[in-house]
Design a protein around this motif. Structure first.
Motif, PDB file in Angstrom:
ATOM      1  N   ASP A   1      -3.140   7.982 -10.352  1.00 21.39           N
ATOM      2  CA  ASP A   1      -4.570   8.027 -10.650  1.00 21.39           C
ATOM      3  C   ASP A   1      -4.867   9.258 -11.516  1.00 21.39           C
ATOM      4  OD1 ASP A   1      -4.989   5.808  -9.060  1.00 21.39           O
ATOM      5  OD2 ASP A   1      -5.639   6.954  -7.316  1.00 21.39           O
TER       6      ASP A   1
ATOM      7  N   HIS B   1      -3.452   3.379   7.475  1.00 18.25           N
ATOM      8  CA  HIS B   1      -4.599   4.095   6.905  1.00 18.25           C
ATOM      9  C   HIS B   1      -4.704   5.530   7.436  1.00 18.25           C
ATOM     10  CE1 HIS B   1      -8.962   3.424   5.266  1.00 18.25           C
ATOM     11  NE2 HIS B   1      -8.310   4.367   4.630  1.00 18.25           N
TER      12      HIS B   1
ATOM     13  N   THR C   1      -6.100   5.125  -5.105  1.00 16.76           N
ATOM     14  CA  THR C   1      -7.263   4.231  -5.066  1.00 16.76           C
ATOM     15  C   THR C   1      -6.841   2.833  -4.645  1.00 16.76           C
ATOM     16  OG1 THR C   1      -8.336   5.507  -6.823  1.00 16.76           O
ATOM     17  CG2 THR C   1      -9.177   3.290  -6.391  1.00 16.76           C
ATOM     18  N   LYS C   2      -5.745   2.342  -5.229  1.00 19.18           N
ATOM     19  CA  LYS C   2      -5.241   1.015  -4.857  1.00 19.18           C
ATOM     20  C   LYS C   2      -4.699   1.003  -3.436  1.00 19.18           C
ATOM     21  CE  LYS C   2      -4.097  -0.699  -9.481  1.00 19.18           C
ATOM     22  NZ  LYS C   2      -3.019  -1.195 -10.384  1.00 19.18           N
TER      23      LYS C   2
ATOM     24  N   GLU D   1      -5.620   2.918  -0.897  1.00 17.44           N
ATOM     25  CA  GLU D   1      -6.694   2.987   0.092  1.00 17.44           C
ATOM     26  C   GLU D   1      -7.486   1.686   0.159  1.00 17.44           C
ATOM     27  OE1 GLU D   1      -9.982   6.081   1.837  1.00 17.44           O
ATOM     28  OE2 GLU D   1      -9.102   6.480  -0.131  1.00 17.44           O
ATOM     29  N   LYS D   2      -7.600   0.986  -0.956  1.00 15.11           N
ATOM     30  CA  LYS D   2      -8.285  -0.306  -0.950  1.00 15.11           C
ATOM     31  C   LYS D   2      -7.577  -1.276  -0.005  1.00 15.11           C
ATOM     32  CE  LYS D   2      -9.882  -4.015  -4.025  1.00 15.11           C
ATOM     33  NZ  LYS D   2      -9.947  -4.485  -5.441  1.00 15.11           N
ATOM     34  N   ILE D   3      -6.238  -1.281  -0.047  1.00 15.42           N
ATOM     35  CA  ILE D   3      -5.479  -2.168   0.843  1.00 15.42           C
ATOM     36  C   ILE D   3      -5.576  -1.691   2.287  1.00 15.42           C
ATOM     37  CG2 ILE D   3      -3.173  -3.023   1.420  1.00 15.42           C
ATOM     38  CD1 ILE D   3      -2.513  -2.905  -1.551  1.00 15.42           C
TER      39      ILE D   3
ATOM     40  N   ALA E   1       0.828  -1.211   0.000  1.00 15.99           N
ATOM     41  CA  ALA E   1       0.000   0.000   0.000  1.00 15.99           C
ATOM     42  C   ALA E   1       0.858   1.255   0.000  1.00 15.99           C
ATOM     43  CB  ALA E   1      -0.930  -0.005   1.212  1.00 15.99           C
TER      44      ALA E   1
ATOM     45  N   THR F   1      -7.971  -0.110   3.668  1.00 18.71           N
ATOM     46  CA  THR F   1      -9.324  -0.437   4.148  1.00 18.71           C
ATOM     47  C   THR F   1      -9.425  -1.914   4.502  1.00 18.71           C
ATOM     48  OG1 THR F   1     -10.269   1.333   2.784  1.00 18.71           O
ATOM     49  CG2 THR F   1     -11.778  -0.369   3.573  1.00 18.71           C
ATOM     50  N   LEU F   2      -8.792  -2.765   3.691  1.00 21.45           N
ATOM     51  CA  LEU F   2      -8.775  -4.196   3.991  1.00 21.45           C
ATOM     52  C   LEU F   2      -7.994  -4.481   5.282  1.00 21.45           C
ATOM     53  CD1 LEU F   2      -9.471  -7.089   3.200  1.00 21.45           C
ATOM     54  CD2 LEU F   2      -7.452  -7.105   1.714  1.00 21.45           C
TER      55      LEU F   2
END
Length: 406
Positions: free
Chosen positions: A398, A200, A173-174, A176-178, A163, A180-181
């Motif tokens: 992005d 995060h 975007t990528k 934050e996806k990690i 991340a 969040t996981l």
């Protein structure tokens, strides 16, 4: 203070035992590595210290001897990677990492080790590829061994560095996806919760969304383990510095100091000498002090005392060489630069950005900050030059973020 007479005596005894082991097993690569580790790390008290000289001694006189005994021992390469990182020889560490992946291609940690030196040598796109490869190996392991991922400390560690690399490239975007996981993962033990969760909120601070960071601090403050609570107050305090709320920031600082005071007192009651206990908790007091310094910067942006403290913190950050500490240090230097910009001390912000470039000459986030600093100083020509470098560095970012670069 750390090397008290008792600790020095204990070190001598352990080193004598390790020398005896080398004499008894002169052809054991593992014994030479173990002895080298004992020479490199000062494990005679609760704290663990290394120095460049102790690491160099361990490499030259012990680990390379182990490699001479067994030139294809990937366990030796593994420790050579860590130790050469400690001496800031990142390219050499990268070479050992390549050997490790060649010898142990089915081991996720081998690819992870290789990746974090790609990250530190400007090859972040390749690092992303290798971290992702390690991630895929882990997933196959969990399926084949019917192993819940929460029991593997490496899983969250690998995800976090991946991340951070996406963040580095502007692929928010990528990233934050990690992140969040990671918020949803159950840590393997309570003590690791802060390590899993911290990425995060730090990310939100770096993209100037302090209220979101503050929100993520709340569950850490309510957690069981003291390090989670300490980290939660630290994040909340930083978010308050970013919003200019010095009262709340200082309240978080006071809460952190109470935690460390109680830990230090408990350590002394358990028999740790006061001078050793003081050394053990210096780092936590220093981290708490970042929040206090940030509040002081908001209240008095041109304070010479605050500038001196800022410079002292940054000197410490520039010494961080390990996989997590190195990237953490880069992003902490970024936070300190942003604090100075927000407070209006542009000369301090410029020196902080200069330290970011010393730590990592290629990070495009530094170029973006320098462009904004120069623009605020009224130097439009230099601002444009730095922005052009930022756009080049963020060329794979992005699209929505790339459009904001102007």
């Amino acid at each position: 203070a750390y090397d008290s007479a008792a600790n020095a005596s204990l070190r001598e005894k352990t080193q004598a035992l390790s020398d005896s082991a080398n004499r008894a097993f002169p052809r054991s690569a593992e014994i030479w590595v173990l002895t080298g580790k004992m020479r490199a790390f000062r494990n005679t008290g609760p704290a663990t210290e290394t120095t460049v000289s102790s690491l160099r001694h361990a490499i030259d006189d012990y680990l390379l001897k182990a490699l001479e005994i067994n030139p294809s021992h990937f366990g030796v390469w593994h420790w050579l990677i860590h130790f050469t990182e400690g001496t800031s020889e990142f390219q050499k560490a990268l070479d050992y990492g390549k050997l490790y992946t060649t010898a142990a291609p089915a081991i996720a940690h081998a690819w992870h080790m290789y990746a974090h030196d790609l990250m530190k040598t400007g090859r972040v796109t390749e690092a992303i590829e290798k971290f992702n490869h390690a991630f895929e190996i882990e997933k196959q392991k969990y399926l084949s061994e019917n192993m819940p991922e929460k029991y593997d400390w490496h899983h969250a560690h690998n995800m976090e560095l991946l991340a951070y690399c996406y963040q580095y490239k502007g692929l928010f975007t990528k990233a934050e996806k990690i992140f969040t996981l990671l918020d949803t993962l159950t840590p393997s033990m309570d003590a690791r919760e802060a390590q899993v969760r911290k990425g995060h909120p730090y990310y939100y601070l770096q993209v100037n969304e302090p209220l979101k960071a503050r929100q993520l601090a709340a569950p850490l403050i309510a957690a069981k383990h003291y390090m989670s609570r300490f980290t939660g107050y630290f994040i909340r305090g930083l978010s308050d510095v970013f919003t200019g709320d010095t009262v709340m920031a200082l309240a978080s600082y006071a809460a952190m100091v109470r935690i460390v005071d109680s830990l230090q007192q408990a350590s002394i009651l358990e028999g740790t000498p006061p001078d050793v206990a003081a050394d053990d908790f210096n780092y936590m007091y220093a981290r708490a002090g970042i929040v206090q310094m940030g509040a002081q910067l908001v209240s008095n942006p041109q304070s010479a005392a605050v500038a001196a403290r800022m410079n002292s913190i940054q000197k410490t950050l520039l010494k961080q060489t390990g996989p997590d500490p190195w990237i953490d240090a880069l992003y902490f230097l970024q936070l300190l630069t942003q604090m100075s910009i927000n407070a209006g001390n542009l000369s301090l912000a410029e020196s902080s950005a200069g330290n970011m470039m010393l730590h990592d000459p290629g990070y495009p986030g530094t170029f973006l900050l320098m462009s904004r600093i120069k623009k605020a100083q009224g130097n439009s020509a230099e601002a444009k030059t730095w922005m052009a470098k930022a756009k080049q560095g963020y060329r794979d970012a992005d699209p929505a973020f790339f459009k904001t670069l102007r």
